[in-house]
Enzyme design. Structure first.
Site, PDB file in Angstrom:
ATOM      1  N   ARG A 238     -21.460  13.416 -14.360  1.00 53.05           N
ATOM      2  CA  ARG A 238     -21.476  14.252 -13.121  1.00 53.05           C
ATOM      3  C   ARG A 238     -21.196  15.521 -13.486  1.00 53.05           C
ATOM      4  NH1 ARG A 238     -19.101   9.438 -11.490  1.00 53.05           N
ATOM      5  NH2 ARG A 238     -20.092   8.502  -9.615  1.00 53.05           N
TER       6      ARG A 238
ATOM      7  N   GLU B  50      -9.987   3.053 -20.717  1.00 58.01           N
ATOM      8  CA  GLU B  50      -9.076   2.278 -20.443  1.00 58.01           C
ATOM      9  C   GLU B  50      -9.119   0.722 -20.937  1.00 58.01           C
ATOM     10  OE1 GLU B  50      -6.962   0.498 -16.036  1.00 58.01           O
ATOM     11  OE2 GLU B  50      -8.671   2.293 -16.111  1.00 58.01           O
TER      12      GLU B  50
END
Length: 178
Positions: free
Chosen positions: A65, A102
């Site tokens: 992005r 994560e």
């Protein structure tokens, strides 16, 4: 239009999706801004007003992005844009930096032919969460001998304390505490 109005327009255009990609997560989606020209202009204005006096030689955007508004900033500053991409996506000579996600690890790459020692870099992305990818980007740029002037993100998830992992100034326009 003043800064507070621009921030409100920007914030209103960011969509929130509860329980995506998994239960308990609220996904903050920047794509609503790109679907709203008034919000897109407000975002561009806020960024440019913030960085107006920074001495920048190069704008670096993070996969993916950061690629959306990095080139806009680049054009406004009349400075080149360089992407940091995920491993295996860039041709030519690249350097790599691993970072922790994560659930596992990933690797960023940067083309070395477009950045030099001493280059003053502005790093941009849409979101700062845990800080792993931004910290990796900073280390990647610094490993060449370039200087990271600042990292700019549109949104920051403050409870995750991602900015604590980044050893350069970080500016976020919108902060979420959940």
């Amino acid at each position: 239009m003043d800064k507070n109005n621009k921030l409100q327009i920007l914030k209103n255009a960011i969509k929130s999706y509860p329980d995506f990609p998994e239960p308990g997560i609220i996904f903050r989606d920047i794509f609503g801004v790109f679907n709203n020209i008034t919000a897109l202009r407000a975002m561009k204005d806020l960024i440019m007003e913030h960085i107006l006096f920074l001495e920048v030689d190069l704008v670096v955007g993070l996969d993916s992005r950061g690629f959306l508004f990095g080139p806009i900033i680049s054009m406004e500053l009349d400075k080149p844009f360089l992407p940091i991409r995920k491993k295996g996506k860039l041709p030519g000579k690249v350097i790599q930096q691993k970072y922790t996600l994560e659930y596992g690890e990933a690797t960023f790459e940067l083309q070395t032919e477009f950045i030099n020692k001493g280059t003053r870099v502005l790093i941009v992305d849409d979101l700062l969460a845990t800080g792993g990818s931004m910290a990796a980007a900073v280390q990647l740029v610094k490993s060449i001998g370039a200087e990271v002037i600042e990292c700019i993100v549109i949104m920051e998830l403050t409870l995750l304390k991602g900015r604590d992992k980044v050893d350069v100034p970080v500016h976020s326009f919108i902060q979420y505490d959940h």
